[in-house]
Design a protein around this motif. Structure first.
Motif, PDB file in Angstrom:
ATOM      1  N   GLY A  65      31.975  13.799  73.346  1.00  0.00           N
ATOM      2  CA  GLY A  65      31.322  12.568  73.786  1.00  0.00           C
ATOM      3  C   GLY A  65      32.107  11.794  74.819  1.00  0.00           C
ATOM      4  N   GLU A  66      33.411  11.986  74.841  1.00  0.00           N
ATOM      5  CA  GLU A  66      34.249  11.301  75.829  1.00  0.00           C
ATOM      6  C   GLU A  66      33.861  11.692  77.252  1.00  0.00           C
ATOM      7  OE1 GLU A  66      36.464  11.478  71.941  1.00  0.00           O
ATOM      8  OE2 GLU A  66      35.276  12.908  73.096  1.00  0.00           O
ATOM      9  N   LEU A  67      33.263  12.884  77.422  1.00  0.00           N
ATOM     10  CA  LEU A  67      32.814  13.316  78.743  1.00  0.00           C
ATOM     11  C   LEU A  67      31.770  12.346  79.301  1.00  0.00           C
ATOM     12  CD1 LEU A  67      32.678  15.416  81.053  1.00  0.00           C
ATOM     13  CD2 LEU A  67      30.894  16.573  79.718  1.00  0.00           C
ATOM     14  N   PHE A  68      30.862  11.888  78.454  1.00  0.00           N
ATOM     15  CA  PHE A  68      29.815  10.970  78.920  1.00  0.00           C
ATOM     16  C   PHE A  68      30.418   9.639  79.362  1.00  0.00           C
ATOM     17  CE2 PHE A  68      27.700  13.947  76.062  1.00  0.00           C
ATOM     18  CZ  PHE A  68      26.767  14.473  76.948  1.00  0.00           C
ATOM     19  N   ASP A  69      31.474   9.207  78.678  1.00  0.00           N
ATOM     20  CA  ASP A  69      32.175   7.985  79.085  1.00  0.00           C
ATOM     21  C   ASP A  69      32.808   8.167  80.460  1.00  0.00           C
ATOM     22  OD1 ASP A  69      31.490   7.056  76.539  1.00  0.00           O
ATOM     23  OD2 ASP A  69      33.453   7.585  75.697  1.00  0.00           O
ATOM     24  N   GLN A  70      33.462   9.316  80.673  1.00  0.00           N
ATOM     25  CA  GLN A  70      34.109   9.605  81.959  1.00  0.00           C
ATOM     26  C   GLN A  70      33.073   9.678  83.081  1.00  0.00           C
ATOM     27  OE1 GLN A  70      36.112  13.299  81.188  1.00  0.00           O
ATOM     28  NE2 GLN A  70      37.675  12.351  79.903  1.00  0.00           N
ATOM     29  N   LEU A  71      31.971  10.379  82.816  1.00  0.00           N
ATOM     30  CA  LEU A  71      30.935  10.510  83.839  1.00  0.00           C
ATOM     31  C   LEU A  71      30.321   9.158  84.186  1.00  0.00           C
ATOM     32  CD1 LEU A  71      29.200  13.783  82.612  1.00  0.00           C
ATOM     33  CD2 LEU A  71      30.688  13.515  84.613  1.00  0.00           C
ATOM     34  N   SER A  72      30.131   8.308  83.193  1.00  0.00           N
ATOM     35  CA  SER A  72      29.604   6.968  83.432  1.00  0.00           C
ATOM     36  C   SER A  72      30.555   6.171  84.327  1.00  0.00           C
ATOM     37  CB  SER A  72      29.392   6.251  82.104  1.00  0.00           C
ATOM     38  OG  SER A  72      28.956   4.934  82.322  1.00  0.00           O
TER      39      SER A  72
END
Length: 179
Positions: A65-72
């Motif tokens: 889920g941390e990927l979605f934070d980075q992409l955001s």
């Protein structure tokens, strides 16, 4: 930080993204109940065209889920499930896990088989996203950040908030490659 499930997703069709669910049921040796990619043999269209009798090492797709934070933070609008994963995790470094790692997730157990090799459909979701998920690092190694794949070793229900327990295989440990 305790490793846990952030969200779960499924889709009965071969659409790129998957719908959020209150829970999913993993079926031993098959995958996510009702999901288009469930089966003992390959269910991904491109792989079926090559050899439909190949064992399905891609029964469950997990993304951190941390990927979605980075992409955001980088200006992309991508939500859990939009990259086609079944389980969005929190607090576990999926890419550091060796092949054969057992993940106890809710009532189920998933054995890690390898990396997801993403396809160009990712850029249909948002232009430029593929370059962010597959790239060469400073050492010239190809990095794939579109998640990992696994097979279901023990079936059961998985829900958001369930704890994830990581059980590494005995050494030697083998790094993840694409499956």
């Amino acid at each position: 930080m305790v490793s846990s499930v952030r969200a779960v997703h499924s889709s009965p069709t071969h659409d790129f993204s998957k719908d959020p669910m209150p829970s999913i049921t993993l079926l031993e040796g098959i995958g996510v109940s009702g999901d288009a990619h469930a089966g003992t043999t390959v269910q991904h269209r491109s792989r079926m065209a090559r050899d439909p009798s190949t064992p399905n090492l891609r029964q469950v797709h997990l993304i951190h889920g941390e990927l979605f934070d980075q992409l955001s933070d980088e200006g992309f609008t991508v939500e859990p499930g939009s990259l086609g994963e079944n389980i969005t995790t929190r607090g576990v470094d999926l890419f550091e896990l060796p092949v054969g790692t057992r993940l106890s997730i809710g009532e189920a157990t998933v054995v890690v088989t390898g990396l997801r090799n993403p396809c160009r459909q990712i850029d249909d979701l948002q232009p430029g996203l593929m370059k962010r998920l597959v790239f060469k690092d400073d050492d010239g190694h190809v990095r794939r950040l579109a998640g990992i794949m696994g097979i279901v070793a023990r079936g059961g229900v998985v829900r958001p908030g369930d704890q994830i327990i990581v059980d590494l295989p005995p050494p030697p440990h083998y790094p993840l490659t694409t499956v």
